[in-house]
Scaffold this active site. Structure first.
Site, PDB file in Angstrom:
ATOM      1  N   TYR A 100      -6.684   1.935   2.617  1.00 48.13           N
ATOM      2  CA  TYR A 100      -6.531   1.338   1.294  1.00 48.13           C
ATOM      3  C   TYR A 100      -7.655   0.359   0.974  1.00 48.13           C
ATOM      4  O   TYR A 100      -8.117  -0.396   1.835  1.00 48.13           O
ATOM      5  CB  TYR A 100      -5.176   0.600   1.199  1.00 48.13           C
ATOM      6  CG  TYR A 100      -4.971  -0.042  -0.166  1.00 48.13           C
ATOM      7  CD1 TYR A 100      -4.431   0.692  -1.213  1.00 48.13           C
ATOM      8  CD2 TYR A 100      -5.363  -1.358  -0.409  1.00 48.13           C
ATOM      9  CE1 TYR A 100      -4.274   0.124  -2.479  1.00 48.13           C
ATOM     10  CE2 TYR A 100      -5.206  -1.933  -1.666  1.00 48.13           C
ATOM     11  CZ  TYR A 100      -4.671  -1.180  -2.691  1.00 48.13           C
ATOM     12  OH  TYR A 100      -4.526  -1.738  -3.930  1.00 48.13           O
ATOM     13  N   ASN A 116      -9.427  15.323 -45.325  1.00 45.16           N
ATOM     14  CA  ASN A 116     -10.072  15.486 -44.028  1.00 45.16           C
ATOM     15  C   ASN A 116      -9.045  15.782 -42.932  1.00 45.16           C
ATOM     16  O   ASN A 116      -7.942  15.256 -42.956  1.00 45.16           O
ATOM     17  CB  ASN A 116     -10.842  14.208 -43.662  1.00 45.16           C
ATOM     18  CG  ASN A 116     -11.938  13.906 -44.666  1.00 45.16           C
ATOM     19  OD1 ASN A 116     -12.508  14.827 -45.259  1.00 45.16           O
ATOM     20  ND2 ASN A 116     -12.211  12.633 -44.876  1.00 45.16           N
ATOM     21  N   ASN A 148       0.822  -1.219   0.000  1.00 45.01           N
ATOM     22  CA  ASN A 148       0.000   0.000   0.000  1.00 45.01           C
ATOM     23  C   ASN A 148       0.854   1.267   0.000  1.00 45.01           C
ATOM     24  O   ASN A 148       0.605   2.191  -0.784  1.00 45.01           O
ATOM     25  CB  ASN A 148      -0.947   0.010   1.203  1.00 45.01           C
ATOM     26  CG  ASN A 148      -1.895  -1.172   1.180  1.00 45.01           C
ATOM     27  OD1 ASN A 148      -1.919  -1.936   0.215  1.00 45.01           O
ATOM     28  ND2 ASN A 148      -2.674  -1.356   2.242  1.00 45.01           N
ATOM     29  N   GLN A 181      -6.459   0.083  -7.234  1.00 47.90           N
ATOM     30  CA  GLN A 181      -5.622  -0.457  -8.304  1.00 47.90           C
ATOM     31  C   GLN A 181      -6.041   0.084  -9.677  1.00 47.90           C
ATOM     32  O   GLN A 181      -5.232   0.169 -10.588  1.00 47.90           O
ATOM     33  CB  GLN A 181      -5.718  -1.981  -8.298  1.00 47.90           C
ATOM     34  CG  GLN A 181      -4.951  -2.668  -9.396  1.00 47.90           C
ATOM     35  CD  GLN A 181      -4.828  -4.153  -9.133  1.00 47.90           C
ATOM     36  OE1 GLN A 181      -4.226  -4.559  -8.148  1.00 47.90           O
ATOM     37  NE2 GLN A 181      -5.426  -4.962  -9.980  1.00 47.90           N
ATOM     38  N   SER A 218     -10.534  10.033 -48.367  1.00 51.34           N
ATOM     39  CA  SER A 218     -11.697   9.159 -48.248  1.00 51.34           C
ATOM     40  C   SER A 218     -11.510   7.976 -49.179  1.00 51.34           C
ATOM     41  O   SER A 218     -10.966   8.114 -50.270  1.00 51.34           O
ATOM     42  CB  SER A 218     -12.951   9.951 -48.633  1.00 51.34           C
ATOM     43  OG  SER A 218     -13.972   9.064 -49.052  1.00 51.34           O
ATOM     44  N   HIS A 277     -20.456  33.438 -31.042  1.00 52.22           N
ATOM     45  CA  HIS A 277     -21.573  32.586 -31.501  1.00 52.22           C
ATOM     46  C   HIS A 277     -21.320  32.027 -32.899  1.00 52.22           C
ATOM     47  O   HIS A 277     -22.262  31.711 -33.621  1.00 52.22           O
ATOM     48  CB  HIS A 277     -22.902  33.351 -31.501  1.00 52.22           C
ATOM     49  CG  HIS A 277     -23.145  34.151 -30.260  1.00 52.22           C
ATOM     50  ND1 HIS A 277     -23.847  33.676 -29.178  1.00 52.22           N
ATOM     51  CD2 HIS A 277     -22.738  35.394 -29.910  1.00 52.22           C
ATOM     52  CE1 HIS A 277     -23.880  34.603 -28.233  1.00 52.22           C
ATOM     53  NE2 HIS A 277     -23.205  35.659 -28.651  1.00 52.22           N
TER      54      HIS A 277
HETATM   55  N1  ARG Z   1      -1.689  -3.688  -7.265  1.00 52.05           N
HETATM   56  C1  ARG Z   1      -2.091  -2.971  -6.102  1.00 52.05           C
HETATM   57  C2  ARG Z   1      -2.499  -1.549  -6.458  1.00 52.05           C
HETATM   58  O1  ARG Z   1      -2.174  -1.121  -7.521  1.00 52.05           O
HETATM   59  C3  ARG Z   1      -0.961  -2.913  -5.145  1.00 52.05           C
HETATM   60  C4  ARG Z   1      -1.390  -2.839  -3.718  1.00 52.05           C
HETATM   61  C5  ARG Z   1      -2.060  -4.059  -3.311  1.00 52.05           C
HETATM   62  N2  ARG Z   1      -2.301  -4.041  -1.907  1.00 52.05           N
HETATM   63  C6  ARG Z   1      -3.115  -4.927  -1.337  1.00 52.05           C
HETATM   64  N3  ARG Z   1      -3.214  -4.848  -0.094  1.00 52.05           N
HETATM   65  N4  ARG Z   1      -3.776  -5.812  -2.004  1.00 52.05           N
HETATM   66  O2  ARG Z   1      -3.165  -0.872  -5.736  1.00 52.05           O
END
Ligand code: ARG
Length: 469
Positions: A318, A286, A111, A323, A278, A157
């Site tokens: 988190y 174009n 994290n 992700q 075209s 406009h």
């Molecule tokens: N691939 C995860 C992301 O991009 C990395 C972190 C994953 N952490 C977890 N606790 N699953 O966020």
């Protein structure tokens, strides 16, 4: 290999879910950041006595060997199957130095790791976006400098309004992109803090010197709150907003030039290189490059929307939803950078048809305001002057005449004081340009002043970017 097997019974994983949850296909792009952060972190672990100096040395050497491999093999990720780039690095490290690799993630989590790498990536991306902005800015500035004598109808406009210099028009977009650059730099200032040492959410339980780590990784400071550092992505939202607005600006420019390159206007012509034909209609040319820029604006805006939506319901800290930030960030930045570069090239190769602009200046009664203003100077209230000139325009339209073609007798039916001087004002769009001689106006000397400012601004930006590279 997974980084979390112990808690699980170890049965078969569903390949559908494995594929659904993997991020390696995208975050492999962060591998060098992952190695850099790991290396710096290992040194801090040793300084905090969580590792012996000898262990740290072997870990660093292992990380270094992976870096050399990655740098020398363009296809280093080919065939690798793993959850994410962090898992890949740890597995690869184990192959290089054995079980000691398992000490790499002491006190840290993916994290704080991914938050750190994403910020490092963002910082570099802002730099390369800045370079692409500079290209577009210089192209606009050169267009302005090269066409300081060219006047064109200005529109509101999309109806003919008042004459302006083409350079003034080009510099309007310079101003917009200039603010975009400033916005990117603002994002950077706020993104410039280190999450590492935040652990999974509550802070590392080993006495990591986060200030030293921040310094080593080139961050301005260490993030003050571990929950915030691991779970917010406002810097991603901000960057995507800056990308979106940049593309909105480019999209408006594209829209203008698409119109202006249509034969109905004919003011500009795109180079063949940036146009397409075209498959059916042989005569077509174009402005696809510009249409695509306009289309990419929608795409990037979608990335911003998805990113903001991603955050809105997340409980601290988190969550795996985060992700999804990579797809948005990578694509938003890549698309913005490519659009800026294509726009710069389209501008650099654009032909300006000044005669067409000149011809259009005598249509559309662009000097109507100037005639009314002159009546005001002669003591008539603006409202009455406006009314009288409006009636003259109506008459001209009915007779299919321009201001230059209308006779004095005709004009006097609506404006009794019509004389040579009013006729000259009515038929000289160039005078109308020169009369707008206030700061920010379209008069030549004011536009020259804008150009001087823009020259200084691009020089400064170049220096700032040069200092970083
Ligand atoms: N691939 C995860 C992301 O991009 C990395 C972190 C994953 N952490 C977890 N606790 N699953 O966020």
């Amino acid at each position: 290999m997974t980084l979390w097997g112990g808690r699980f019974a170890g049965g078969r994983r569903d390949p559908l879910f494995e594929a659904f949850s993997e991020s390696f296909s995208l975050d492999q792009r962060l591998v060098l950041y992952d190695l850099r952060v790991n290396e710096a972190y290992v040194r801090q672990l040793a300084a905090a006595r969580a590792l012996t100096q000898a262990e740290a040395k072997r870990l660093v050497a292992g990380v270094e060997s992976i870096r050399r491999d990655v740098e020398s093999h363009g296809k280093w990720a080919k065939g690798a199957r793993c959850e994410d780039v962090h898992t890949w690095v740890e597995a690869r490290l184990e192959r290089a130095i054995g079980r000691l690799a398992g000490k790499l993630r002491t006190g840290r989590s993916r994290n704080d790791l991914i938050a750190t790498e994403t910020r490092l990536f963002a910082k570099d991306a802002v730099f390369s976006i800045g370079q692409a902005c500079l290209e577009a800015l210089e192209a606009l500035l050169d267009l302005a400098r090269g066409n300081l004598n060219v006047a064109m109808p200005g529109y509101t406009h999309l109806q003919p309004a008042q004459p302006i210099l083409f350079a003034h028009y080009a510099l309007a977009y310079f101003e917009m992109l200039w603010r975009d650059v400033d916005r990117f730099e603002g994002c950077l200032r706020r993104a410039d803090e280190l999450p590492m040492g935040a652990g999974a959410l509550a802070g590392a339980a080993f006495p990591i010197d986060r200030i030293a780590l921040a310094r080593e990784l080139g961050f301005a400071r260490a993030a003050r709150n571990s929950l915030d550092a691991t779970s917010d992505r406002d810097f991603v939202c901000e960057l995507l907003f800056a990308c979106s607005l940049t593309l909105v600006h480019l999209s408006r420019l594209a829209e203008d030039l698409i119109l202006y390159s249509s034969p109905a206007f004919g003011y500009v012509e795109l180079a063949d290189e940036y146009s397409t034909g075209s498959s059916l209609m042989p005569q077509k040319k174009n402005a696809d490059s510009l249409e695509l820029i306009r289309g990419k604006a929608a795409r990037v805006l979608g990335r911003l929307t998805s990113m903001v939506a991603l955050l809105k319901g997340l409980p601290l800290a988190y969550n795996r939803d985060l992700q999804e930030d990579k797809a948005a960030l990578f694509d938003g930045l890549d698309t913005a950078r490519a659009s800026l570069m294509v726009a710069a090239r389209v501008l650099r190769t654009l032909s300006i048809h000044s005669q067409k602009m000149e011809a259009a200046m005598h249509l559309g009664f662009l000097t109507a305001t100037d005639v009314a203003d002159e009546l005001v100077r002669r003591g008539i209230a603006f409202a009455a002057a406006h009314e009288a000139v409006g009636k003259l325009v109506r008459h001209c339209l009915a007779e299919s005449k321009t201001f230059a073609e209308v006779s004095a007798e005709e004009a006097r039916r609506f404006i009794p004081t019509w004389d040579k001087s009013l006729a000259r004002i009515a038929s000289s769009p160039q005078l109308a340009v020169e009369r707008r001689n206030v700061i920010g106006g379209t008069a030549r000397s004011q536009v020259a002043r804008q150009i001087r400012w823009a020259e200084r601004a691009t020089r400064d930006l170049k220096r700032r970017l040069g200092a970083r590279s």
